[in-house]
Design an enzyme around this catalytic site. Structure first.
Site, PDB file in Angstrom:
ATOM      1  CE1 TYR A  68      82.359 142.913 -18.437  1.00 39.12           C
ATOM      2  CE2 TYR A  68      83.428 143.396 -19.921  1.00 39.12           C
ATOM      3  CZ  TYR A  68      82.212 143.526 -19.404  1.00 39.12           C
ATOM      4  OH  TYR A  68      81.116 144.377 -19.867  1.00 39.12           O
ATOM      5  CG  ASN A 112      79.612 143.408 -25.328  1.00 35.54           C
ATOM      6  OD1 ASN A 112      78.483 142.486 -26.257  1.00 35.54           O
ATOM      7  ND2 ASN A 112      79.933 143.775 -26.057  1.00 35.54           N
ATOM      8  CD  GLU A 114      84.376 145.430 -27.651  1.00 32.77           C
ATOM      9  OE1 GLU A 114      83.791 145.156 -27.281  1.00 32.77           O
ATOM     10  OE2 GLU A 114      85.354 145.232 -26.476  1.00 32.77           O
ATOM     11  CG  ASN A 171      78.517 143.452 -20.166  1.00 33.09           C
ATOM     12  OD1 ASN A 171      79.408 143.636 -19.180  1.00 33.09           O
ATOM     13  ND2 ASN A 171      78.207 143.853 -21.209  1.00 33.09           N
ATOM     14  CD  GLU A 172      76.974 147.369 -22.925  1.00 38.24           C
ATOM     15  OE1 GLU A 172      76.954 147.008 -23.464  1.00 38.24           O
ATOM     16  OE2 GLU A 172      77.079 148.685 -22.329  1.00 38.24           O
ATOM     17  CD  GLU A 263      81.126 148.331 -20.589  1.00 40.81           C
ATOM     18  OE1 GLU A 263      81.472 148.982 -20.992  1.00 40.81           O
ATOM     19  OE2 GLU A 263      80.613 146.733 -19.896  1.00 40.81           O
ATOM     20  CE1 TYR A 329      88.551 148.370 -25.760  1.00 42.29           C
ATOM     21  CE2 TYR A 329      87.961 150.534 -24.816  1.00 42.29           C
ATOM     22  CZ  TYR A 329      87.592 149.802 -25.514  1.00 42.29           C
ATOM     23  OH  TYR A 329      86.220 149.328 -25.631  1.00 42.29           O
TER      24      TYR A 329
HETATM   25  C1  IPT Z   1      80.426 147.777 -23.839  1.00 41.02           C
HETATM   26  C2  IPT Z   1      80.114 146.639 -23.234  1.00 41.02           C
HETATM   27  O1  IPT Z   1      79.404 146.057 -22.294  1.00 41.02           O
HETATM   28  C3  IPT Z   1      82.177 146.082 -23.262  1.00 41.02           C
HETATM   29  O2  IPT Z   1      81.566 144.292 -22.777  1.00 41.02           O
HETATM   30  C4  IPT Z   1      82.938 146.011 -23.870  1.00 41.02           C
HETATM   31  O3  IPT Z   1      81.855 145.225 -24.770  1.00 41.02           O
HETATM   32  C5  IPT Z   1      82.709 147.513 -24.612  1.00 41.02           C
HETATM   33  O4  IPT Z   1      81.234 147.816 -24.760  1.00 41.02           O
HETATM   34  C6  IPT Z   1      83.381 147.928 -26.038  1.00 41.02           C
HETATM   35  O5  IPT Z   1      84.761 147.427 -26.052  1.00 41.02           O
HETATM   36  S1  IPT Z   1      78.839 147.709 -25.201  1.00 41.02           S
HETATM   37  C7  IPT Z   1      78.060 149.448 -25.605  1.00 41.02           C
HETATM   38  C8  IPT Z   1      79.833 149.846 -26.405  1.00 41.02           C
HETATM   39  C9  IPT Z   1      77.525 149.329 -25.937  1.00 41.02           C
END
Ligand code: IPT
Length: 975
Positions: A68, A112, A114, A171-172, A263, A329
């Site tokens: 990102y 997103n 976090e 993103n999403e 992801e 993480y």
């Molecule tokens: C997904 C996001 O795309 C990513 O940016 C990050 O936030 C990740 O989750 C969680 O760490 S969102 C998905 C869990 C709905």
């Protein structure tokens, strides 16, 4: 009359370097499994360490990294985009080229992750118009950023000789706040902006699930986090957690493209008051990797990105309120860049796929008919994944029907093979599968000149070296397996060459030799002169590496030909060959016993990290060598015996303090979706303060009737605030893990004289802006500040002037090197006390472990030297212990000016704060500063503070260059 003839020629601008079809991506025309891991450049500010992380990812057998870009740190003031300091992306691109790994760029604008505001800049909170829609105010807002970052990415595309092969848009873009729905206009415009910036590689997007949102991109894909984020129950899996439906979802959404997962859960984030990242690493440990990733392979996934592979650190104000300083993480590569067992399990899977081209053109044949199939055991599910182009090879992915069970199942396999349907094991006995395990059994699999009719032992790798096929097979310790290979002519006999394992063998009708073995330790056997099998148990398999010497030319490091297989070492980074010498580089944490399988001609001499190895040779021709580890002892300073200086960092409550230079909070309206309840808007963001601690001062004249003050403050989860009436502390909301907003009432100590002038000082924590996951919600605009207030006992008391400050300069932040989120609004931060070189000679002596004896804020400073030799990787962390006697305080830890820790004693859970080499100067002087905000009248102290090694590794870590850490200089106008 003339007729104008227009000929429209469709110019296909899509580059030939990256193409795809319904099966896989192709690079330069060649299919490949893209096995990728997520890394965030901004979460590792030491740019010279990117290469270390990339080499580690590459050594697992991965070939891509997804990343990102965080808009908020690049354009903290609208129109002023800066790539200074750690924000420069070029070192990240360059490291990928050096490591030989492709990049997938994900510049958002929404990410997103976090991350504070989900990546949006602070000024977005007062910019009108709905964000993540085609509202022109939003399109205008991101235009400069996408142009700037897009052109940097464009310059590093594969078409320009760089590593970038794909670029993600948004993103999403999957969830929408009613009445808003998917905004196709926005989608098209954002893609166009990326194209206008020069992006020519395919554009992708990651739907949060296969929900067919934003399918107009080139290669749509989805995300999946099947084990969730509850790290406090790390052994609890959902019973039906293994999702077969994703295949149908993919087929509905984009049947003409490969099954791309942009992801997939590689760990989990942990929030304030959480259970800590070690538990997240268990939740998503090797068992999880085996079951869930293999389930994706059961659905022919040929792009798989694990989020995160290396999480890094939410240093400064990077975090949104849902996470704390560490963004470890629970990933395969821990925050201190050490390798977890997860890493080694991934190495097994990635290497298998890298040598299995037949996998790249497969289809799952029996989705939803997997239970009991091929095994007759309904406690198991088996997906048949067939190469429908080559029409030969099959992959049978076996796992438990109940994903959460720990029970072992036994089974036989009835598999269609080129020799007809076979019941395996053919030599008798039963196969077995542990709970929380999964295996890939192959059928009619080609390994060089060898044709495996089947193998239940899983393949780690195979290679043809000096005309001989070497196949490395593995299984859990003590498991029974069978592998059969085809022969023509006279039936051969297999013989054990080394190891304690025994084999049974039998020829099968049609011309195959079946070999049965139990995996434990390492056993080698040979068939004719052309085939060497090595079968090992899983933990022994972890020790193997497959490396490729670089080829020639610009993409030399991306070579996947001429594999060399080496057993041994904590990490092997590279091999190269010149004339008859094989040079290996790598890292050791204990003495290594190497076994090297390399072409004879190029391994007459072998060096490890430059030193010549004394070679032995096994009976079957591989090389052996021992290499003792070199872990020099080092002296780590004892922080408690250093000279510490201290100063009060809350002069704002003294009678003589002037807030003349503060920002007057006098806006009477706000575009914020949270409608102001106060006559002056008291949202810090509306005045340009977006991070760290925020201070408010409210001046009022007493009516004489007021007995206290009630205030509703919003700061985000785990925030706190303290209130002073003039110089008198009147109370705190200390904060907990749950509340992001709190209304507290604080009594005045005495009746105020009618007409007397007073000031209320409120110090609050800003935990970062919220994310904006639901498009159209504008949730990231949720303010930080005072939502409402009133005086107890006196309705008529009014605050005549509100003042606010955050970091010095607000959006025109001072420290261009450490960026806009490193400093907050504490007096000490505004003055630059956290920086090296500040002259604290006039300060009193005092340690953070002595602390302060009243509510308030103190700063502590010290310096120490480090002298850590080259050739090792000795990561360090600042470690605190948890206090129960003085529970309510918040501390920030600054190393050479970089804020690398935010500790909230009564909320936790983080107590160890890794600080990377390069932020720490490993060969010279370091400045450590600590802020301590005691929220209770009794004051507070750190119970302990220590600098500790978190690992000792002998390492060929690429040279670490200290990140610039500019020293203190006069801060004009600091107040
Ligand atoms: C997904 C996001 O795309 C990513 O940016 C990050 O936030 C990740 O989750 C969680 O760490 S969102 C998905 C869990 C709905």
């Amino acid at each position: 009359m003339s007729i104008l003839l227009f000929t429209f020629t469709y110019v296909d601008t899509k580059p030939s370097q990256v193409t795809w079809d319904e099966y896989s991506f192709k690079i330069n025309g060649e299919r490949l499994m893209l096995f990728s891991g997520e890394v965030h450049p901004y979460r590792m500010p030491v740019q010279s360490l990117h290469l270390d992380v990339f080499q580690k990812i590459k050594a697992m057998g991965f070939n891509a990294i997804s990343f990102y870009v965080f808009w908020g740190i690049l354009e903290p003031k609208r129109g002023e985009i800066s790539f200074e300091g750690f924000r420069d992306l070029q070192p990240f691109f360059d490291a990928a080229m050096k490591a030989g790994i492709y990049l997938v760029a994900r510049p958002g604008p929404y990410i997103n992750a976090e991350t504070a505001g989900g990546g949006f800049p602070g000024w977005g909170t007062y910019t009108p118009g709905l964000w993540r829609t085609s509202n022109t105010t939003y399109l205008d807002a991101y235009a400069g950023y996408i142009e700037a970052v897009g052109s940097k990415i464009a310059a590093n595309q594969i078409t320009k000789g760089g590593p970038v092969i794909l670029v993600q848009s948004e993103n999403e873009y999957s969830g929408f706040q009613p009445p808003y729905t998917e905004d196709f206009d926005y989608e098209a415009k954002l893609m166009q902006s990326l194209r206008d910036a020069g992006i020519t590689v395919p554009i992708t997007t990651n739907d949060a699930w296969p929900g067919a949102h934003y399918t107009s991109v080139d290669v749509y894909g989805y995300d999946s986090y099947p084990n969730g984020f509850d790290c406090s129950h790390p052994y609890t899996w959902l019973t039906d957690a293994v999702p077969e439906w994703l295949w149908g979802g993919h087929e509905d959404a984009n049947p003409d493209d490969l099954n791309a997962v942009y992801e997939f859960q590689g760990g989990a984030f942990d929030g304030w008051g959480g259970s800590g990242y070690d538990t997240c690493a268990i939740l998503t440990g090797p068992e999880f990797e085996r079951v869930f990733y293999k389930n994706q392979f059961a659905m022919s996934t040929t792009y798989l990105n694990l989020y995160m592979i290396f999480g890094g650190t939410n240093w400064g104000g990077i975090a949104h309120p849902g996470v704390y300083t560490s963004y470890d993480y629970g990933s395969a590569i821990a925050e201190d860049r050490t390798l977890r067992e997860k890493y080694y399990e991934l190495k097994l899977q990635a290497n298998f796929l890298a040598v299995s081209p037949a996998y790249l053109t497969t289809r799952p044949m029996n989705i939803y008919s997997t239970q009991g199939s091929f095994t007759g055991n309904s406690a198991l599910k088996t997906t048949q994944v067939l190469d429908v182009v080559g029409n030969k090879t099959g992959f049978y992915v076996v796992r438990q029907t109940d994903a959460s069970t720990n029970a072992l199942q036994t089974y036989t396999l009835q598999l269609p093979t080129s020799l007809g349907t076979l019941t395996i094991p053919t030599i008798g006995g039963l196969l077995s599968l542990n709970g929380k395990d999964s295996k890939i059994h192959v059928v009619d699999y080609t390994a060089g000149s060898t044709e495996l009719v089947y193998s239940t032992g899983e393949i780690f790798t195979w290679a043809t070296i000096d005309g001989r096929d070497v196949i490395v097979l593995y299984g859990n310790a003590g498991e029974l397996h069978e592998t059969a290979f085809k022969f023509s002519g006279q039936a051969p006999v297999a013989r054990v060459l080394s190891g304690t394992g025994t084999i049974k063998q039998q020829t099968l009708s049609g011309g195959a030799l079946a070999i049965q073995y139990t995996t434990s330790g390492q056993t080698v056997f040979q068939v004719r002169n052309t085939l060497v099998y090595i079968f090992v148990d899983r933990t022994t398999a972890y020790e193997f590496w497959v490396l490729h010497p670089p080829s020639n030319g610009a993409f030399a490091q991306f070579n996947t030909k001429n594999p060399i297989i080496i057993k041994g070492g904590y990490l092997l980074r590279s091999v190269s060959t010149s004339e008859s010498t094989l040079a290996i580089t790598g890292d050791l944490n204990s003495t290594a016993s190497f076994e090297i399988i390399a072409p004879k001609a190029s391994s007459q001499k072998v060096t490890f990290n430059g030193g010549t190895l004394t070679l032995g040779r096994t009976s079957y021709g591989t090389l052996t060598a021992k290499r003792t580890v070199n872990l020099p002892s080092v002296t780590i300073p004892n922080l408690s015996t250093l000279n510490w200086k201290t100063a009060d960092s809350l002069p704002e409550i003294s009678r003589t303090y002037s807030d003349a230079k503060w920002t007057v909070a006098n806006h009477t309206s706000s575009i914020n979706p949270v409608v102001p309840l106060t006559s002056a808007v008291l949202y810090a963001g509306d005045y340009g303060y977006h991070t760290g601690n925020i201070l408010w001062r409210g001046h009022f004249a007493a009516t004489g009737a007021e007995t206290g003050f009630t205030v509703d403050v919003l700061g985000g989860s785990a925030f706190g605030y303290s209130v002073w009436l003039d110089s008198t502390f009147i109370g705190s909301w200390e904060g907990d893990a749950v509340h992001g907003e709190f209304t507290g009432t604080f009594n005045f100590p005495a009746v105020l004289a009618k007409g007397s002038a007073h000031v209320l000082t409120i110090l609050q924590d800003h935990m970062g802006y919220e994310e904006d996951w639901t498009a159209g919600s504008d949730a990231f605009k949720t303010p930080r500040g005072i939502i409402n207030y009133s005086f107890v006992g006196s309705n008529s008391t009014t605050v005549s002037t509100w003042k606010v400050t955050g970091n010095l300069g607000g959006e025109s932040y001072v420290d261009k090197t450490r960026g806009p989120l490193n400093e907050g609004g504490l007096f000490g931060e505004r003055q630059g006390w956290h920086l090296p070189g500040f002259n604290d000679a006039a300060w009193a002596t005092g340690k953070p472990t002595t602390g302060i004896s009243k509510a308030g804020v103190s700063f502590f400073r010290t310096t120490f030297n480090l002298n850590i030799p080259k050739g090792v990787d000795y990561p360090l962390a600042l470690v605190v212990t948890n206090s129960t006697t003085n529970p309510h305080f918040r501390s920030q830890l600054y190393v050479n000016g970089y804020q690398f820790g935010k500790y909230i004693n009564h909320i936790g859970p983080q107590k160890s704060f890794p600080v990377p080499q390069g932020i720490l100067n490993y060969n010279g002087v370091n400045t450590l500063a600590v802020s301590l905000w005691a929220a209770g009248a009794a004051g507070a102290k750190l119970d302990s503070l220590a600098l500790q090694l978190t690992a000792k590794v002998e390492s060929t870590l690429p040279a670490v260059v200290n990140q610039p850490s500019p020293a203190w200089t006069t801060r004009p106008g600091a107040y």
